[in-house]
Motif scaffolding. Structure first.
Motif, PDB file in Angstrom:
ATOM      1  N   ALA A   1       0.820  -1.214   0.000  1.00 25.24           N
ATOM      2  CA  ALA A   1       0.000   0.000   0.000  1.00 25.24           C
ATOM      3  C   ALA A   1       0.856   1.267   0.000  1.00 25.24           C
ATOM      4  O   ALA A   1       0.565   2.224  -0.726  1.00 25.24           O
ATOM      5  N   ALA A   2       1.928   1.299   0.795  1.00 23.22           N
ATOM      6  CA  ALA A   2       2.780   2.485   0.855  1.00 23.22           C
ATOM      7  C   ALA A   2       3.473   2.736  -0.483  1.00 23.22           C
ATOM      8  O   ALA A   2       3.634   3.892  -0.907  1.00 23.22           O
ATOM      9  N   GLU A   3       3.854   1.666  -1.170  1.00 20.61           N
ATOM     10  CA  GLU A   3       4.473   1.805  -2.488  1.00 20.61           C
ATOM     11  C   GLU A   3       3.465   2.335  -3.490  1.00 20.61           C
ATOM     12  O   GLU A   3       3.773   3.215  -4.299  1.00 20.61           O
ATOM     13  N   ALA A   4       2.237   1.798  -3.455  1.00 22.50           N
ATOM     14  CA  ALA A   4       1.178   2.273  -4.356  1.00 22.50           C
ATOM     15  C   ALA A   4       0.896   3.746  -4.106  1.00 22.50           C
ATOM     16  O   ALA A   4       0.724   4.527  -5.056  1.00 22.50           O
ATOM     17  N   ALA A   5       0.860   4.150  -2.830  1.00 22.70           N
ATOM     18  CA  ALA A   5       0.590   5.552  -2.494  1.00 22.70           C
ATOM     19  C   ALA A   5       1.688   6.466  -3.033  1.00 22.70           C
ATOM     20  O   ALA A   5       1.404   7.522  -3.606  1.00 22.70           O
ATOM     21  N   ALA A   6       2.941   6.062  -2.875  1.00 20.32           N
ATOM     22  CA  ALA A   6       4.058   6.884  -3.351  1.00 20.32           C
ATOM     23  C   ALA A   6       4.047   6.995  -4.868  1.00 20.32           C
ATOM     24  O   ALA A   6       4.248   8.082  -5.427  1.00 20.32           O
ATOM     25  N   ASP A   7       3.821   5.872  -5.544  1.00 18.63           N
ATOM     26  CA  ASP A   7       3.768   5.883  -7.015  1.00 18.63           C
ATOM     27  C   ASP A   7       2.611   6.737  -7.519  1.00 18.63           C
ATOM     28  O   ASP A   7       2.759   7.525  -8.451  1.00 18.63           O
ATOM     29  N   LEU A   8       1.440   6.548  -6.903  1.00 19.15           N
ATOM     30  CA  LEU A   8       0.271   7.321  -7.325  1.00 19.15           C
ATOM     31  C   LEU A   8       0.499   8.807  -7.083  1.00 19.15           C
ATOM     32  O   LEU A   8       0.178   9.641  -7.933  1.00 19.15           O
ATOM     33  N   ARG A   9       1.072   9.149  -5.949  1.00 20.53           N
ATOM     34  CA  ARG A   9       1.358  10.551  -5.633  1.00 20.53           C
ATOM     35  C   ARG A   9       2.257  11.169  -6.718  1.00 20.53           C
ATOM     36  O   ARG A   9       1.989  12.263  -7.224  1.00 20.53           O
ATOM     37  N   ARG A  10       3.315  10.447  -7.077  1.00 24.80           N
ATOM     38  CA  ARG A  10       4.270  10.958  -8.068  1.00 24.80           C
ATOM     39  C   ARG A  10       3.627  11.116  -9.455  1.00 24.80           C
ATOM     40  O   ARG A  10       3.747  12.167 -10.095  1.00 24.80           O
ATOM     41  N   TRP A  11       2.910  10.076  -9.909  1.00 29.48           N
ATOM     42  CA  TRP A  11       2.325  10.125 -11.251  1.00 29.48           C
ATOM     43  C   TRP A  11       1.134  11.068 -11.324  1.00 29.48           C
ATOM     44  O   TRP A  11       0.899  11.702 -12.354  1.00 29.48           O
ATOM     45  N   ALA A  12       0.374  11.191 -10.245  1.00 32.59           N
ATOM     46  CA  ALA A  12      -0.739  12.140 -10.231  1.00 32.59           C
ATOM     47  C   ALA A  12      -0.216  13.570 -10.304  1.00 32.59           C
ATOM     48  O   ALA A  12      -0.798  14.421 -10.991  1.00 32.59           O
ATOM     49  N   ALA A  13       0.884  13.852  -9.625  1.00 35.92           N
ATOM     50  CA  ALA A  13       1.481  15.189  -9.690  1.00 35.92           C
ATOM     51  C   ALA A  13       1.937  15.502 -11.112  1.00 35.92           C
ATOM     52  O   ALA A  13       1.734  16.617 -11.616  1.00 35.92           O
ATOM     53  N   ALA A  14       2.535  14.510 -11.782  1.00 30.86           N
ATOM     54  CA  ALA A  14       2.972  14.711 -13.173  1.00 30.86           C
ATOM     55  C   ALA A  14       1.775  14.929 -14.086  1.00 30.86           C
ATOM     56  O   ALA A  14       1.802  15.806 -14.968  1.00 30.86           O
ATOM     57  N   ALA A  15       0.719  14.148 -13.885  1.00 31.45           N
ATOM     58  CA  ALA A  15      -0.484  14.303 -14.714  1.00 31.45           C
ATOM     59  C   ALA A  15      -1.121  15.668 -14.486  1.00 31.45           C
ATOM     60  O   ALA A  15      -1.531  16.344 -15.441  1.00 31.45           O
ATOM     61  N   ALA A  16      -1.194  16.100 -13.233  1.00 29.15           N
ATOM     62  CA  ALA A  16      -1.790  17.399 -12.929  1.00 29.15           C
ATOM     63  C   ALA A  16      -0.983  18.531 -13.568  1.00 29.15           C
ATOM     64  O   ALA A  16      -1.554  19.472 -14.130  1.00 29.15           O
ATOM     65  N   SER A  17       0.324  18.439 -13.517  1.00 32.61           N
ATOM     66  CA  SER A  17       1.176  19.468 -14.136  1.00 32.61           C
ATOM     67  C   SER A  17       0.975  19.507 -15.640  1.00 32.61           C
ATOM     68  O   SER A  17       0.931  20.592 -16.245  1.00 32.61           O
ATOM     69  N   THR A  18       0.849  18.331 -16.257  1.00 36.10           N
ATOM     70  CA  THR A  18       0.607  18.274 -17.699  1.00 36.10           C
ATOM     71  C   THR A  18      -0.739  18.897 -18.042  1.00 36.10           C
ATOM     72  O   THR A  18      -0.857  19.658 -19.007  1.00 36.10           O
ATOM     73  N   LEU A  19      -1.758  18.586 -17.256  1.00 38.60           N
ATOM     74  CA  LEU A  19      -3.082  19.162 -17.478  1.00 38.60           C
ATOM     75  C   LEU A  19      -3.037  20.683 -17.372  1.00 38.60           C
ATOM     76  O   LEU A  19      -3.640  21.401 -18.178  1.00 38.60           O
ATOM     77  N   GLU A  20      -2.321  21.197 -16.385  1.00 34.06           N
ATOM     78  CA  GLU A  20      -2.257  22.641 -16.172  1.00 34.06           C
ATOM     79  C   GLU A  20      -1.511  23.365 -17.297  1.00 34.06           C
ATOM     80  O   GLU A  20      -1.685  24.580 -17.471  1.00 34.06           O
ATOM     81  N   ALA A  21      -0.720  22.637 -18.082  1.00 30.82           N
ATOM     82  CA  ALA A  21       0.023  23.252 -19.181  1.00 30.82           C
ATOM     83  C   ALA A  21      -0.804  23.362 -20.462  1.00 30.82           C
ATOM     84  O   ALA A  21      -0.396  24.055 -21.398  1.00 30.82           O
ATOM     85  N   VAL A  22      -1.957  22.700 -20.511  1.00 27.73           N
ATOM     86  CA  VAL A  22      -2.816  22.763 -21.697  1.00 27.73           C
ATOM     87  C   VAL A  22      -3.528  24.113 -21.690  1.00 27.73           C
ATOM     88  O   VAL A  22      -4.073  24.534 -20.673  1.00 27.73           O
ATOM     89  N   ILE A  23      -3.534  24.789 -22.844  1.00 27.23           N
ATOM     90  CA  ILE A  23      -4.192  26.093 -22.920  1.00 27.23           C
ATOM     91  C   ILE A  23      -5.617  25.933 -23.453  1.00 27.23           C
ATOM     92  O   ILE A  23      -5.948  24.942 -24.112  1.00 27.23           O
TER      93      ILE A  23
END
Length: 194
Positions: free
Chosen positions: A125-147
């Motif tokens: 569970a802790a590994e899943a949480a860390a991975d999800l946290r990292r990839w969700a942050a990357a996805a959110a940053s990508t979304l915020e870059a779309v105009i």
């Protein structure tokens, strides 16, 4: 309950039924199961909702039953989190081709094959949480870059379903929020841009 404690199960659990639903239907019909409303979502709104949902995912994955299946053929919260992590990995690539090319067709992603390849059931569970946290942050940053001007751009799933960036964002947010509920998390708010 199927118990997959942090020491990890010795053998793979029963496989869950193959996914046969076309989740892109939420664009036109919404989702009766979770209350998600039909329509498209602007990328910045999708990023905000993803970050909000992550608070729920963190709570669920910190719980004592994060690796327990409620039934033999139903994913544990950790397995749902691994699926959402993989969606967060996939989203930036799909957005990149949509803003770079005219109406591209996405490569097929077999979610059932991903379950086996990444052994969702064996992830702590802790590994899943860390991975999800990292990839969700990357996805959110990508979304915020779309105009805003890029919202109408389209792409096609491997089954031929065409969707705009706003519709892709809606299907993505639906999966993140719907599976959070599947995993026992809170039901997020459903106000969004139509």
């Amino acid at each position: 309950m199927f118990d997959s404690s942090d020491s990890g199960p010795r053998n793979a659990p029963e496989p869950t039924p193959r996914e046969s639903r076309n989740w892109s239907i939420v664009i036109t019909s919404g989702c009766r199961e979770c209350g998600f409303e039909a329509g498209s979502i602007a990328p910045d709104e999708a990023a905000r909702r993803l970050r909000t949902a992550m608070l729920g995912w963190e709570t669920v994955l910190a719980g004592p039953t994060a690796r327990q299946r409620p039934a033999p053929q139903t994913w544990s919260p950790t397995e749902y989190a691994c699926h959402v992590r993989d969606l967060c990995r996939l989203l930036p690539a799909r957005l990149a081709v949509m803003v770079s090319f005219e109406d591209p067709q996405f490569e097929n992603w077999d979610q059932d094959e991903a379950v086996v390849r990444h052994a969702y059931w064996a992830v702590r569970a802790a590994e899943a949480a860390a991975d999800l946290r990292r990839w969700a942050a990357a996805a959110a940053s990508t979304l915020e870059a779309v105009i805003a001007d890029q919202m109408p751009r389209t792409g096609r799933r491997s089954d031929g379903t065409r969707m705009t960036i706003g519709e892709l964002c809606a299907t993505f947010v639906h999966e993140v929020e719907h599976h959070l509920q599947d995993a026992g998390g809170p039901r997020p708010g459903h106000s969004h841009i139509a």
